[in-house]
Design an enzyme around this catalytic site. Structure first.
Site, PDB file in Angstrom:
ATOM      1  N   ASP A 157       0.876  -1.172   0.000  1.00  0.00           N
ATOM      2  CA  ASP A 157       0.000   0.000   0.000  1.00  0.00           C
ATOM      3  C   ASP A 157       0.917   1.226   0.000  1.00  0.00           C
ATOM      4  O   ASP A 157       2.096   1.143   0.363  1.00  0.00           O
ATOM      5  CB  ASP A 157      -0.969   0.010   1.186  1.00  0.00           C
ATOM      6  CG  ASP A 157      -2.147   0.959   0.931  1.00  0.00           C
ATOM      7  OD1 ASP A 157      -2.080   1.755  -0.040  1.00  0.00           O
ATOM      8  OD2 ASP A 157      -3.128   0.925   1.691  1.00  0.00           O
TER       9      ASP A 157
HETATM   10  C1  BGC Z   1      -4.916   3.424  -0.012  1.00  0.00           C
HETATM   11  C2  BGC Z   1      -4.979   2.464  -1.189  1.00  0.00           C
HETATM   12  C3  BGC Z   1      -4.736   3.210  -2.486  1.00  0.00           C
HETATM   13  C4  BGC Z   1      -3.413   3.924  -2.396  1.00  0.00           C
HETATM   14  C5  BGC Z   1      -3.082   4.710  -3.649  1.00  0.00           C
HETATM   15  C6  BGC Z   1      -3.647   4.256  -0.047  1.00  0.00           C
HETATM   16  O1  BGC Z   1      -3.689   5.265   0.917  1.00  0.00           O
HETATM   17  O2  BGC Z   1      -4.993   2.702   1.192  1.00  0.00           O
HETATM   18  O3  BGC Z   1      -6.216   1.803  -1.215  1.00  0.00           O
HETATM   19  O4  BGC Z   1      -4.777   2.323  -3.576  1.00  0.00           O
HETATM   20  O5  BGC Z   1      -3.430   4.828  -1.303  1.00  0.00           O
HETATM   21  O6  BGC Z   1      -3.922   5.816  -3.759  1.00  0.00           O
END
Ligand code: BGC
Length: 815
Positions: free
Chosen positions: A231
């Site tokens: 993530d």
């Molecule tokens: C979120 C993800 C997301 C990523 C990119 C993170 O903060 O938890 O679900 O895909 O950011 O935006």
């Protein structure tokens, strides 16, 4: 393995053989916010990723790069239709291809453990089987279009509080039977090309370093062969992450991989073969999406084009759940002379999606007011009025209506080095996405500036969101000059999700323009791993007296034949980055509904929320329609459903409690960093049933516009056969839900659980028969001593049900 797989594997091996250590480790770190580096020497293109899940935002966080906005995942799950999810996936692949995106960062398949979870709207259901079925449909659809997915967030990311560090403490049975189950089903049934590991820990080990869950369970036991991406900003340890099976660290380029990983190999801390395994996964993904020369893409010809607006509208109606409909209040009877009073701020300023990384910017939004104006305008002699009633948001939001803004970037001498148009007061520049000419090194300030033409006379508030030094000027005068420091909540996305700050109030006159300007001093970002500019100019229009607004709405309702009240949450209630503290509708909306219902017995309430809210007045109104976050065509779909051109097709994918205290899990705040999943197997309807608590609306509930009589049920160990008839007066779709209830249990199991389901359609008076396979897993539990699945024999009651609380037929099955 197919022949094409074979050719891809050979191309992957050949490409890997040509890479030196530095290039390999560079390939495992983001080139920027959304992409991986290209390596032209080996014919490898740059892989581009984007959020997900209701659209494809693309590499810019901006309304100038629009995307289709489908209904929220809760709405998609409410359709209980994996084939429909597949069609949604295909549309998203089409959007991804149009925007040069190869991997969609979706779907989100964490569970609705507690209705307080901030990203509840972004997940499908409290039930792992339904989640897995819808998720598999979605992944199959996206990948049908030749675009990869990353099923997220693996695993235990069921709430947001302290999400970067918290430890989800989950016993083996609930971990396998609930939280891992959707991931496992999707790996088995949709073969995803990617997975995203979560920020949090599970049972003490960070998910980016979780050798057991990633290497042993996901890869060895389930046979997952896709890539594993962190993530965003979750990667924290070079050796821990690579040993833990994390292939790619995003975003980049400054991450724990790249040069740091090459150095770890040279120092003998990491075997090069471990790096190779990760690179192989990335190259395989590139091959699948057609970015590796010599390897055939999985999909050579994309599927036939899909009309995005039409599908968004169809999906919205399919997910709407009619939970109450007294005396046939819906569909509306709109004969000549009928009048409708539409009420509520969200009827005019539609709330179509949940906040955070799931945000996309659609080209158009059809609000309930737009949708009903168009539909009722076509009916002779039908009258529509609109009153605000109550505004759920009394906080400033990014400057929007009435503002014409641009951003001006200046260097230290004050010279303009770049400029860009801004569709709202929100500045979200991430990585290289800066106005032409501006760079992080040269930019000293950014001014958001332009004109504001007030829509109403009265006291207007202006504010800021974001961290750093700001100067706010309105009408040529400085109104605030100060610094906003980081609060206690040290989420790196604070500037994005954080609280708005009101800075100035001024009395302005409708139609008389004023100049506005917010200047932000750009800090030194040279040491930051991720370069981004995020801040907003906020505005709140004059606040009218709440009692007066409610009285006005009640009198409009009294004068009309039907009142339609739209109530909603705001993005300060439902968003990524924080959890909810309660389930109340914000502002005076409950008072509004009560006042309107007292004025007109024919009151229909439309609930525009991505997750459960308390509806204390629900027995006092004629009808309640849940529309979730309905996506860009929500208002058009609402008109279709209210007028009866479409059936509200949804069934609840999650139980709606009467009050928060009835929900099985109400604690999402970790204690000393640990969140114990002490309820074990009992989440959602399983818990309500075990504790004998009656919810407001049970799991699986949804009325539709016709009636169904279940005629027969035959149950075998592998499948059940159900015959039912549409005994109402309209065509419709029923979701036949099959629950299993052990008749005498030797094991600790819930009283009953969803084993399978199927959608059937029939015209009025027609019967239909459906055979529904029973998955073997429905009879199994995770057996800790043997660390494997164990089938539990004995007698089961098989229930063919309209909802978890409404069993229509039962049969006994002896295993
Ligand atoms: C979120 C993800 C997301 C990523 C990119 C993170 O903060 O938890 O679900 O895909 O950011 O935006």
């Amino acid at each position: 393995m197919t022949d094409a797989d074979q050719v891809r594997e050979e191309a992957v091996e050949a490409a890997l053989g040509k890479l030196d250590l530095d290039t390999k480790t560079r390939l495992l770190a983001g080139r920027d916010m959304w992409s991986l580096p290209a390596v032209p020497e080996i014919g490898l293109g740059s892989l581009v990723m984007s959020d997900g899940p209701i659209g494809v935002r693309g590499v810019r966080w901006s309304a100038d790069d629009p995307s289709i906005a489908l209904p929220s995942p809760t709405a998609l799950a409410a359709a209980w239709d994996p084939e429909l999810a597949r069609r949604a996936g295909r549309l998203l692949a089409q959007e991804a291809r149009r925007k040069g995106v190869h991997v969609l960062l979706a779907p989100t398949v964490n569970l609705h453990r507690s209705p307080l979870g901030g990203r509840h709207f972004e997940c499908y259901s409290e039930d792992p089987y339904l989640t897995g079925a819808v998720g598999a449909g979605y992944v199959n659809g996206v990948q049908d279009g030749g675009v990869g997915t990353t099923v997220k967030h693996f695993v235990g990311n069921d709430a947001e509080t302290e999400r970067f560090t918290m430890d989800s403490v989950i016993a083996p049975r609930p971990l396998r039977e609930l939280y891992l189950a959707p991931f496992e089903a999707i790996v088995a049934n949709a073969h995803p090309w990617g997975i995203m590991t979560a920020y949090n820990r599970v049972n003490g080990v960070s998910m980016t370093e979780n050798q057991y869950l990633v290497n042993d369970v996901l890869r060895a036991q389930w046979g997952f062969d896709g890539f594993n991406v962190s993530d965003w900003m979750a990667a924290r340890s070079t050796t821990g992450d690579i040993e833990g099976g994390m292939d790619v660290a995003m975003p980049g380029p400054q991450t724990v991989y790249g040069p740091a990983l090459a150095a770890a190999v040279r120092a003998g801390e990491v075997a090069e073969s471990t790096v190779d395994a990760a690179v192989r996964n990335v190259l395989r993904l590139a091959a699948r999406v057609g970015l590796l020369e010599g390897a055939p893409a999985e999909v050579a010809e994309p599927p036939a084009p899909i009309d995005g607006q039409a599908l968004a509208r169809e999906l919205a109606a399919r997910g709407f759940v009619l939970v109450r409909n007294e005396a046939g209040a819906l569909p509306l009877d709109l004969s000549a002379g009928h009048s409708v009073a539409l009420i509520g701020a969200a009827a005019r300023d539609a709330r179509i999606l949940g906040g955070g990384s799931a945000t996309v910017f659609p080209e158009r939004v059809v609000s309930p007011l737009d949708g009903l104006t168009a539909a009722l305008g076509a009916l002779p002699g039908v009258d529509l009025t609109f009153t605000l009633g109550a505004d759920p948001s009394d906080e400033p939001v990014p400057a929007d209506k009435g503002f014409a803004l641009r951003a001006v970037c200046r260097d230290a001498s004050g010279a303009v080095i770049g400029e860009g148009a801004l569709p709202s007061g929100q500045v979200q520049w991430i990585g290289d996405d800066l106005p032409e000419g501006a760079t992080y090194e040269t930019m000293a300030s950014i001014e958001v500036t332009g004109r504001f033409v007030p829509r109403e006379s009265g006291e207007h508030a202006f504010g800021t969101r974001g961290l750093g030094a700001f100067t706010l000027a309105v009408d040529g005068e400085t109104r605030w000059d100060g610094v906003q420091q980081m609060g206690d909540e040290a989420d790196p996305f604070e500037a994005f999700f954080g609280a708005p700050n009101e800075r100035a109030r001024m009395v302005l006159t409708e139609g008389e323009p004023v100049e506005v300007s917010l200047t932000y001093q750009v800090p030194d970002m040279s040491a930051l791993p991720l370069k981004a500019i995020m801040f907003s100019l906020l505005h709140l229009g004059p606040q009218r007296d709440a009692d007066e607004l409610i009285a006005e709405a009640a009198s409009a309702a009294r004068a009309a034949d039907t009142a339609v009240v739209v109530v909603a949450t705001t993005d300060r209630v439902e968003s990524e980055g924080f959890d909810r503290g309660d389930l109340g509708l914000p502002g005076r909306q409950d008072d509004l509904v009560r006042a309107v219902a007292a004025a007109n017995p024919n009151t229909v309430v439309v609930v525009n929320a991505g997750s459960p809210v308390e509806l204390p007045w629900r027995e006092e109104v004629a009808a309640v329609l849940l529309t979730w976050f309905p996506g860009q065509e929500g208002g058009a779909a609402l008109a279709d459903v209210l007028l009866g051109d479409a059936e509200p097709g949804g069934r609840l994918p999650t139980t709606w409690p009467a009050v928060l205290a009835d929900a099985p899990v109400t604690e999402v705040v970790p204690t000393e960093g640990r969140l114990e999943y002490e309820e074990g197997l009992l989440i959602g309807y399983r818990a309500y049933e075990a504790r004998g608590v009656r919810p407001a609306y049970p799991f699986g509930h949804g009325l539709g516009y016709t009636d169904w009589t279940y005629e027969s049920l035959e149950a075998g160990a592998d499948s059940v056969r159900v015959r039912l008839a549409n005994t109402g007066s309209r065509p419709g779709r029923e979701v036949v839900q099959i629950y299993l209830a052990p008749l005498s249990d030797t094991e600790e199991r819930p009283n009953s659980w969803l084993a399978a389901f199927a959608g059937v359609e029939a015209g009025p008076g027609q019967s239909v028969e459906v055979e529904i396979p029973l998955p073997a897993r429905a009879f199994e539990i995770w057996d800790e001593p043997t660390n494997g699945w164990r089938r539990i024999g004995g007698s089961y009651e098989v229930r063919a049900s309209h909802s978890h609380a409404e069993t229509r037929l039962t049969a006994t099955l002896d295993l």
